[in-house]
Design an enzyme around this catalytic site. Structure first.
Site, mmCIF file in Angstrom:
data_model
loop_
_atom_site.group_PDB
_atom_site.id
_atom_site.type_symbol
_atom_site.label_atom_id
_atom_site.label_comp_id
_atom_site.label_asym_id
_atom_site.label_seq_id
_atom_site.Cartn_x
_atom_site.Cartn_y
_atom_site.Cartn_z
ATOM 1 N N ARG A 228 0.847 -1.189 0.000
ATOM 2 C CA ARG A 228 0.000 0.000 0.000
ATOM 3 C C ARG A 228 0.886 1.245 0.000
ATOM 4 O O ARG A 228 1.949 1.272 0.628
ATOM 5 C CB ARG A 228 -0.909 0.029 1.241
ATOM 6 C CG ARG A 228 -2.052 -0.977 1.206
ATOM 7 C CD ARG A 228 -3.097 -0.663 0.134
ATOM 8 N NE ARG A 228 -4.219 -1.581 0.132
ATOM 9 C CZ ARG A 228 -4.367 -2.616 -0.695
ATOM 10 N NH1 ARG A 228 -3.445 -2.886 -1.609
ATOM 11 N NH2 ARG A 228 -5.447 -3.376 -0.636
ATOM 12 N N HIS A 276 -0.804 0.080 -9.708
ATOM 13 C CA HIS A 276 -1.500 -0.827 -8.782
ATOM 14 C C HIS A 276 -2.035 -2.064 -9.525
ATOM 15 O O HIS A 276 -3.245 -2.326 -9.543
ATOM 16 C CB HIS A 276 -2.637 -0.106 -8.048
ATOM 17 C CG HIS A 276 -3.081 -0.823 -6.809
ATOM 18 N ND1 HIS A 276 -3.497 -0.180 -5.670
ATOM 19 C CD2 HIS A 276 -3.179 -2.156 -6.522
ATOM 20 C CE1 HIS A 276 -3.831 -1.076 -4.750
ATOM 21 N NE2 HIS A 276 -3.654 -2.283 -5.240
HETATM 22 N N1 LIG Z 1 -0.393 -4.130 -5.062
HETATM 23 C C1 LIG Z 1 -1.318 -5.039 -5.223
HETATM 24 O O1 LIG Z 1 -1.770 -5.263 -6.333
HETATM 25 C C2 LIG Z 1 -1.773 -5.844 -4.059
HETATM 26 C C3 LIG Z 1 -1.425 -5.503 -2.785
HETATM 27 N N2 LIG Z 1 -1.796 -6.297 -1.736
HETATM 28 C C4 LIG Z 1 -1.381 -5.928 -0.389
HETATM 29 O O2 LIG Z 1 -0.592 -6.980 0.162
HETATM 30 C C5 LIG Z 1 -0.893 -7.081 1.543
HETATM 31 C C6 LIG Z 1 -0.457 -8.424 2.076
HETATM 32 O O3 LIG Z 1 -1.326 -9.446 1.642
HETATM 33 P P1 LIG Z 1 -1.284 -10.908 2.292
HETATM 34 O O4 LIG Z 1 0.065 -11.486 2.215
HETATM 35 O O5 LIG Z 1 -2.404 -11.673 1.703
HETATM 36 O O6 LIG Z 1 -1.593 -10.547 3.820
HETATM 37 P P2 LIG Z 1 -1.396 -11.441 5.106
HETATM 38 O O7 LIG Z 1 -2.348 -10.930 6.113
HETATM 39 O O8 LIG Z 1 -1.430 -12.879 4.750
HETATM 40 O O9 LIG Z 1 0.101 -11.107 5.568
HETATM 41 C C7 LIG Z 1 0.438 -9.943 6.263
HETATM 42 C C8 LIG Z 1 1.836 -10.096 6.846
HETATM 43 O O10 LIG Z 1 2.203 -8.871 7.484
HETATM 44 C C9 LIG Z 1 2.623 -9.154 8.816
HETATM 45 N N3 LIG Z 1 2.308 -8.040 9.709
HETATM 46 C C10 LIG Z 1 1.120 -7.448 9.918
HETATM 47 N N4 LIG Z 1 1.227 -6.452 10.824
HETATM 48 C C11 LIG Z 1 2.525 -6.438 11.196
HETATM 49 C C12 LIG Z 1 3.262 -5.651 12.114
HETATM 50 N N5 LIG Z 1 2.695 -4.672 12.832
HETATM 51 N N6 LIG Z 1 4.577 -5.914 12.261
HETATM 52 C C13 LIG Z 1 5.165 -6.914 11.558
HETATM 53 N N7 LIG Z 1 4.520 -7.693 10.668
HETATM 54 C C14 LIG Z 1 3.210 -7.450 10.489
HETATM 55 C C15 LIG Z 1 1.859 -10.402 9.228
HETATM 56 O O11 LIG Z 1 2.508 -11.019 10.313
HETATM 57 P P3 LIG Z 1 2.015 -12.432 10.880
HETATM 58 O O12 LIG Z 1 2.297 -13.441 9.799
HETATM 59 O O13 LIG Z 1 2.853 -12.638 12.080
HETATM 60 O O14 LIG Z 1 0.557 -12.283 11.153
HETATM 61 C C16 LIG Z 1 1.908 -11.188 7.915
HETATM 62 O O15 LIG Z 1 3.130 -11.879 7.822
HETATM 63 C C17 LIG Z 1 -2.390 -6.798 1.591
HETATM 64 O O16 LIG Z 1 -2.791 -6.371 2.878
HETATM 65 C C18 LIG Z 1 -2.559 -5.718 0.543
HETATM 66 O O17 LIG Z 1 -2.463 -4.449 1.127
HETATM 67 C C19 LIG Z 1 -2.513 -7.445 -1.924
HETATM 68 C C20 LIG Z 1 -2.888 -7.815 -3.179
HETATM 69 C C21 LIG Z 1 -2.577 -7.034 -4.343
HETATM 70 O O1 LIG Z 2 -6.443 -7.242 -3.303
HETATM 71 C C1 LIG Z 2 -5.891 -6.180 -2.966
HETATM 72 O O2 LIG Z 2 -5.713 -5.850 -1.788
HETATM 73 C C2 LIG Z 2 -5.419 -5.281 -4.010
HETATM 74 O O3 LIG Z 2 -4.720 -4.354 -3.747
HETATM 75 C C3 LIG Z 2 -5.838 -5.592 -5.386
HETATM 76 O O4 LIG Z 2 -5.242 -4.795 -6.324
#
Ligand SMILES: NC(=O)C1=CN([C@@H]2O[C@H](COP(=O)(O)OP(=O)(O)OC[C@H]3O[C@@H](n4cnc5c(N)ncnc54)[C@H](OP(=O)(O)O)[C@@H]3O)[C@@H](O)[C@H]2O)C=CC1
Ligand SMILES: O=C(O)C(=O)CO
Length: 313
Positions: A228, A276
């Site tokens: 993000r 994005h």
């Molecule tokens: N650019 C794009 O097109 C897209 C962007 N995204 C973004 O990618 C992000 C990640 O997706 P996804 O992998 O599915 O999410 P997950 O919820 O599976 O993973 C989030 C990770 O972040 C860690 N985390 C959360 N808060 C903290 C913190 N305060 N300190 C340290 N680590 C933290 C979590 O730790 P823990 O494992 O210990 O819980 C976990 O490992 C989404 O939230 C979205 O914003 C997603 C899809 C598309």
């Molecule tokens: O799935 C999400 O969170 C995205 O950012 C898609 O683009």
């Protein structure tokens, strides 16, 4: 079972048809303003408050993406939008993991093979072989090691890079050094040459990629922001690029989207930009995942993918 669907940009009719195939017994309809007829499940993206408010009978709300920050920020402003006890689910992978792998691997290899330098040399008609980079000097650090971070880590270990990750809780992923919590953030950053962000947007992670974090990376580091825009302080990134601390950045997400035409990021020679698109929702896989999760709920099972309202992701 009744399902309501709302997405401001998706092709609603094809989603309704696809969902009907996955869940033949369900009555599935597009939610429109004024519709307060009963529903068991809601599938949403940027939902209007009145779509969900007061629907205590819902058995689940599904975000049609991986990140739920837009829904949770609306919930902050309108706490009654999601009735208490109604679980919120998000898309877990559903094809986004592979897209993130493609994006991260292609850009890491681009930097590792110095294609950025060779492109700059081409502008000067300069035929000059450069020293190779060594993998041991190219440690990849993943901020966020959840569903998508783990996939990206797997793909980069397969290419032989040293890979480390930072998350809230410790991980045990093959070939990946795990750091957890704010107390281990400095150790994680120390020696990280390519920082890849896959954190969720939460109050704890906003602005995390700032001047102080960037200063702790290896020299001539690179930043890949796939999560993000609010995670990154864009002015601090530009300053670190201009000071030489950072060698390059590739950004898919921005604090303001679409990125304003007057943003200095557009013109910076060492910043690459995509609009994005790092990983988009793949309809077929998302529908299959939602249908599977609904079937699990209907059978009284506990599916994965429920968002923790306490942790904000
Ligand atoms: N650019 C794009 O097109 C897209 C962007 N995204 C973004 O990618 C992000 C990640 O997706 P996804 O992998 O599915 O999410 P997950 O919820 O599976 O993973 C989030 C990770 O972040 C860690 N985390 C959360 N808060 C903290 C913190 N305060 N300190 C340290 N680590 C933290 C979590 O730790 P823990 O494992 O210990 O819980 C976990 O490992 C989404 O939230 C979205 O914003 C997603 C899809 C598309
Ligand atoms: O799935 C999400 O969170 C995205 O950012 C898609 O683009």
């Amino acid at each position: 079972m009744d399902i309501i669907f709302y997405h401001p940009t998706f092709d609603t009719q094809s989603w309704l048809a696809g969902l009907q195939q996955q869940l033949p017994d369900a009555r599935i309809r597009e939610w429109r303003e004024g519709d307060d007829r009963p529903a068991d499940y809601a599938l949403v993206w940027h939902p209007p408050v009145e779509m969900l408010a007061g629907r205590h009978q819902l058995k689940g709300v599904f975000a049609l993406g991986a990140g739920v920050d837009s829904i949770l920020s609306k919930l902050q402003a309108y706490p009654d939008m999601l009735p208490a006890g109604v679980p919120l689910f998000r898309l877990e992978d559903t094809g986004m993991g592979l897209q993130m792998q493609e994006y991260a691997v292609s850009q890491v290899l681009h930097w590792f093979r110095r294609f950025d330098d060779y492109q700059a040399q081409k502008q000067q008609a300069n035929w000059q072989p450069l020293d190779d980079y060594r993998r041991e000097d190219f440690t990849i650090g993943l901020l966020g090691a959840g569903v998508l971070g783990r996939k990206v880590a797997e793909s980069l270990t397969a290419w032989g890079f040293p890979v480390r990750c930072w998350s809230r809780r410790k991980k045990d992923y093959p070939g990946v050094t795990s750091f957890a919590g704010v107390e281990q953030l400095s150790d994680f950053l120390n020696g990280t040459r390519v920082l890849i962000n896959l954190l969720p947007n939460t109050p704890q992670t906003v602005g995390i990629i700032n001047a102080s974090l960037l200063a702790r990376l290896a020299d001539e580091a690179y930043v890949l922001n796939l999560a993000r825009g609010v995670h990154l302080v864009e002015a601090d990134l530009l300053a670190a690029l201009d000071s030489g601390k950072l060698k390059g950045a590739m950004l898919d997400v921005f604090s303001k989207e679409p990125l304003p035409v007057d943003s200095p990021l557009w013109k910076h020679p060492r910043v690459a930009i995509t609009p994005h698109v790092a990983a988009v929702t793949r309809a077929d896989e998302a529908m299959a995942y939602i249908a599977k999760t609904i079937r699990q709920i209907e059978k009284g099972e506990t599916p994965t993918g429920e968002v923790s309202l306490q942790h904000g992701y």
